[in-house]
Scaffold this motif. Structure first.
Motif, PDB file in Angstrom:
ATOM      1  N   THR A  24       0.804  -1.354  -0.055  1.00  0.00           N
ATOM      2  CA  THR A  24       0.183   0.011   0.092  1.00  0.00           C
ATOM      3  C   THR A  24       0.838   1.079  -0.057  1.00  0.00           C
ATOM      4  N   ALA A  25       1.929   1.239   0.925  1.00  0.00           N
ATOM      5  CA  ALA A  25       2.627   2.372   0.885  1.00  0.00           C
ATOM      6  C   ALA A  25       3.422   2.895  -0.410  1.00  0.00           C
ATOM      7  N   LEU A  26       3.875   1.687  -1.142  1.00  0.00           N
ATOM      8  CA  LEU A  26       4.601   1.707  -2.378  1.00  0.00           C
ATOM      9  C   LEU A  26       3.448   2.224  -3.559  1.00  0.00           C
ATOM     10  N   GLU A  27       2.465   1.640  -3.515  1.00  0.00           N
ATOM     11  CA  GLU A  27       1.399   2.158  -4.484  1.00  0.00           C
ATOM     12  C   GLU A  27       1.154   3.481  -4.218  1.00  0.00           C
ATOM     13  N   ASN A  28       0.869   3.971  -2.941  1.00  0.00           N
ATOM     14  CA  ASN A  28       0.715   5.264  -2.581  1.00  0.00           C
ATOM     15  C   ASN A  28       1.686   6.412  -3.143  1.00  0.00           C
ATOM     16  N   ILE A  29       2.790   6.097  -3.593  1.00  0.00           N
ATOM     17  CA  ILE A  29       3.757   6.812  -4.026  1.00  0.00           C
ATOM     18  C   ILE A  29       3.828   6.591  -5.319  1.00  0.00           C
ATOM     19  N   GLY A  30       3.028   5.863  -6.228  1.00  0.00           N
ATOM     20  CA  GLY A  30       2.839   5.935  -7.500  1.00  0.00           C
ATOM     21  C   GLY A  30       3.432   4.516  -8.312  1.00  0.00           C
ATOM     22  N   PHE A  31       3.997   3.590  -7.594  1.00  0.00           N
ATOM     23  CA  PHE A  31       4.595   2.477  -7.975  1.00  0.00           C
ATOM     24  C   PHE A  31       3.176   1.340  -8.265  1.00  0.00           C
ATOM     25  N   GLN A  32       3.432   0.819  -9.735  1.00  0.00           N
ATOM     26  CA  GLN A  32       2.187   0.070 -10.033  1.00  0.00           C
ATOM     27  C   GLN A  32       2.559  -1.301  -9.806  1.00  0.00           C
ATOM     28  N   ASN A  33       1.626  -2.239 -10.172  1.00  0.00           N
ATOM     29  CA  ASN A  33       1.939  -3.838  -9.900  1.00  0.00           C
ATOM     30  C   ASN A  33       2.789  -4.076  -8.837  1.00  0.00           C
ATOM     31  N   VAL A  34       2.667  -3.528  -7.665  1.00  0.00           N
ATOM     32  CA  VAL A  34       3.601  -3.799  -6.670  1.00  0.00           C
ATOM     33  C   VAL A  34       3.251  -5.450  -6.321  1.00  0.00           C
ATOM     34  N   THR A  35       4.348  -6.259  -5.985  1.00  0.00           N
ATOM     35  CA  THR A  35       3.969  -7.783  -5.791  1.00  0.00           C
ATOM     36  C   THR A  35       5.058  -8.029  -4.923  1.00  0.00           C
ATOM     37  N   THR A  36       4.751  -8.852  -3.823  1.00  0.00           N
ATOM     38  CA  THR A  36       5.892  -9.068  -2.697  1.00  0.00           C
ATOM     39  C   THR A  36       5.913 -10.644  -2.885  1.00  0.00           C
ATOM     40  N   TYR A  37       7.176 -11.030  -2.675  1.00  0.00           N
ATOM     41  CA  TYR A  37       7.378 -12.582  -2.505  1.00  0.00           C
ATOM     42  C   TYR A  37       7.968 -12.740  -1.114  1.00  0.00           C
ATOM     43  N   ILE A  38       7.210 -13.738  -0.354  1.00  0.00           N
ATOM     44  CA  ILE A  38       7.804 -14.063   1.124  1.00  0.00           C
ATOM     45  C   ILE A  38       7.947 -12.911   2.070  1.00  0.00           C
ATOM     46  N   GLN A  39       8.047 -12.951   3.284  1.00  0.00           N
ATOM     47  CA  GLN A  39       8.136 -11.852   4.088  1.00  0.00           C
ATOM     48  C   GLN A  39       9.448 -11.265   4.168  1.00  0.00           C
ATOM     49  N   THR A  68      15.025 -18.842  -3.693  1.00  0.00           N
ATOM     50  CA  THR A  68      14.464 -17.676  -3.744  1.00  0.00           C
ATOM     51  C   THR A  68      14.863 -17.037  -5.061  1.00  0.00           C
ATOM     52  N   VAL A  69      16.279 -17.203  -5.511  1.00  0.00           N
ATOM     53  CA  VAL A  69      16.564 -16.522  -6.706  1.00  0.00           C
ATOM     54  C   VAL A  69      16.066 -17.234  -7.830  1.00  0.00           C
ATOM     55  N   THR A  70      15.763 -18.629  -7.759  1.00  0.00           N
ATOM     56  CA  THR A  70      15.074 -19.157  -9.004  1.00  0.00           C
ATOM     57  C   THR A  70      13.610 -18.612  -9.052  1.00  0.00           C
ATOM     58  N   GLN A  71      12.848 -18.551  -7.834  1.00  0.00           N
ATOM     59  CA  GLN A  71      11.542 -18.311  -7.721  1.00  0.00           C
ATOM     60  C   GLN A  71      11.309 -16.791  -8.195  1.00  0.00           C
ATOM     61  N   LEU A  72      12.227 -15.828  -7.815  1.00  0.00           N
ATOM     62  CA  LEU A  72      12.290 -14.619  -8.313  1.00  0.00           C
ATOM     63  C   LEU A  72      12.241 -14.462  -9.765  1.00  0.00           C
ATOM     64  N   LEU A  73      13.103 -15.167 -10.258  1.00  0.00           N
ATOM     65  CA  LEU A  73      13.202 -15.119 -11.802  1.00  0.00           C
ATOM     66  C   LEU A  73      11.913 -15.559 -12.382  1.00  0.00           C
ATOM     67  N   GLU A  74      11.543 -16.740 -11.694  1.00  0.00           N
ATOM     68  CA  GLU A  74      10.071 -17.122 -12.663  1.00  0.00           C
ATOM     69  C   GLU A  74       8.955 -15.818 -12.217  1.00  0.00           C
ATOM     70  N   MET A  75       8.972 -15.131 -11.191  1.00  0.00           N
ATOM     71  CA  MET A  75       8.029 -14.115 -10.924  1.00  0.00           C
ATOM     72  C   MET A  75       8.295 -13.198 -11.947  1.00  0.00           C
ATOM     73  N   TYR A  76       9.719 -12.757 -12.155  1.00  0.00           N
ATOM     74  CA  TYR A  76       9.920 -11.641 -13.254  1.00  0.00           C
ATOM     75  C   TYR A  76       9.224 -12.014 -14.559  1.00  0.00           C
ATOM     76  N   ASP A  77       9.479 -13.182 -15.009  1.00  0.00           N
ATOM     77  CA  ASP A  77       8.823 -13.723 -16.133  1.00  0.00           C
ATOM     78  C   ASP A  77       7.393 -13.332 -16.397  1.00  0.00           C
ATOM     79  N   GLU A  78       6.568 -13.385 -15.240  1.00  0.00           N
ATOM     80  CA  GLU A  78       5.312 -13.127 -15.309  1.00  0.00           C
ATOM     81  C   GLU A  78       4.930 -11.600 -15.347  1.00  0.00           C
ATOM     82  N   PHE A  79       5.739 -10.595 -15.345  1.00  0.00           N
ATOM     83  CA  PHE A  79       5.754  -9.084 -15.820  1.00  0.00           C
ATOM     84  C   PHE A  79       5.889  -8.998 -17.420  1.00  0.00           C
ATOM     85  N   ASP A  80       6.702  -9.961 -18.014  1.00  0.00           N
ATOM     86  CA  ASP A  80       6.886  -9.726 -19.383  1.00  0.00           C
ATOM     87  C   ASP A  80       5.665  -9.833 -20.215  1.00  0.00           C
TER      88      ASP A  80
END
Length: 182
Positions: free
Chosen positions: A26-41, A170-182
């Protein structure tokens, strides 16, 4: 629009710098970022923005975290190509019978010199191993990340940089997630 991956160091670890991911989103969306997605805590945040400069994106995120949550949190912003390079340049992936649970990548705030490995004084952290590739340090722990001198504090002190480390899963999972943005 550009998608960036911000790696936040030291949040939600052992009860320190606690930030709920929904509140961060929410904080990052409030300053204008879009598609804010987090992975694990542990502070992996994708943001989409018109800003191309990763350093500026990192600064804006760091500034908003301090403003919204009162935590001084180092942020390293990496591109998809950095994660792809992990898959192709990690020398330990060529080893037979590799235990990937002992494999980590330290993402560094700036490109390192090719001789920076000498500054790490690897003889002091044996039997752990490390290999430097631009703004990444591939680490293979002999026992595990919890029982080593070759941790973030050690790397930052020896190389005078900001770094944040992620395990191989985590590195491999983050790369898979990056692919979802393309």
């Amino acid at each position: 629009m550009t998608t960036h991956l911000a790696l936040l160091r030291g949040i939600n670890v052992s009860g320190h710098n606690m930030i709920k991911m929904e509140a961060l989103k929410t904080a990052l969306e409030n300053i204008g970022f879009q598609n804010v997605t987090t992975y694990i805590q542990s502070g992996n945040v994708f943001v989409t923005t018109e800003e191309d400069n990763p350093a500026k994106v990192g600064f804006l995120i760091k500034q908003e975290i301090f403003k919204a949550f009162g935590h001084e949190v180092p942020v390293v912003v990496i591109a998809k190509k950095d994660l792809e390079a992990c898959m192709t340049n990690n020398p330990y992936l060529k080893e037979k019978d590799l235990d990937t649970k002992k494999l980590y990548v330290a993402f560094v705030s700036m490109a390192l010199r090719s001789d920076s490995i000498n500054d790490l004084k690897m003889s002091q952290v044996k039997p752990d191993q490390a290999h430097i590739d631009a703004n990444r340090i591939y680490i293979k722990y002999a026992v595990g990340a919890g029982k080593t001198r070759l941790d973030q504090k050690y790397i930052e002190k020896k190389l005078n940089v900001t770094t944040t480390t992620r395990n191989w899963n985590t590195v491999t999972q983050l790369l898979e997630m990056y692919d979802e943005f393309d």
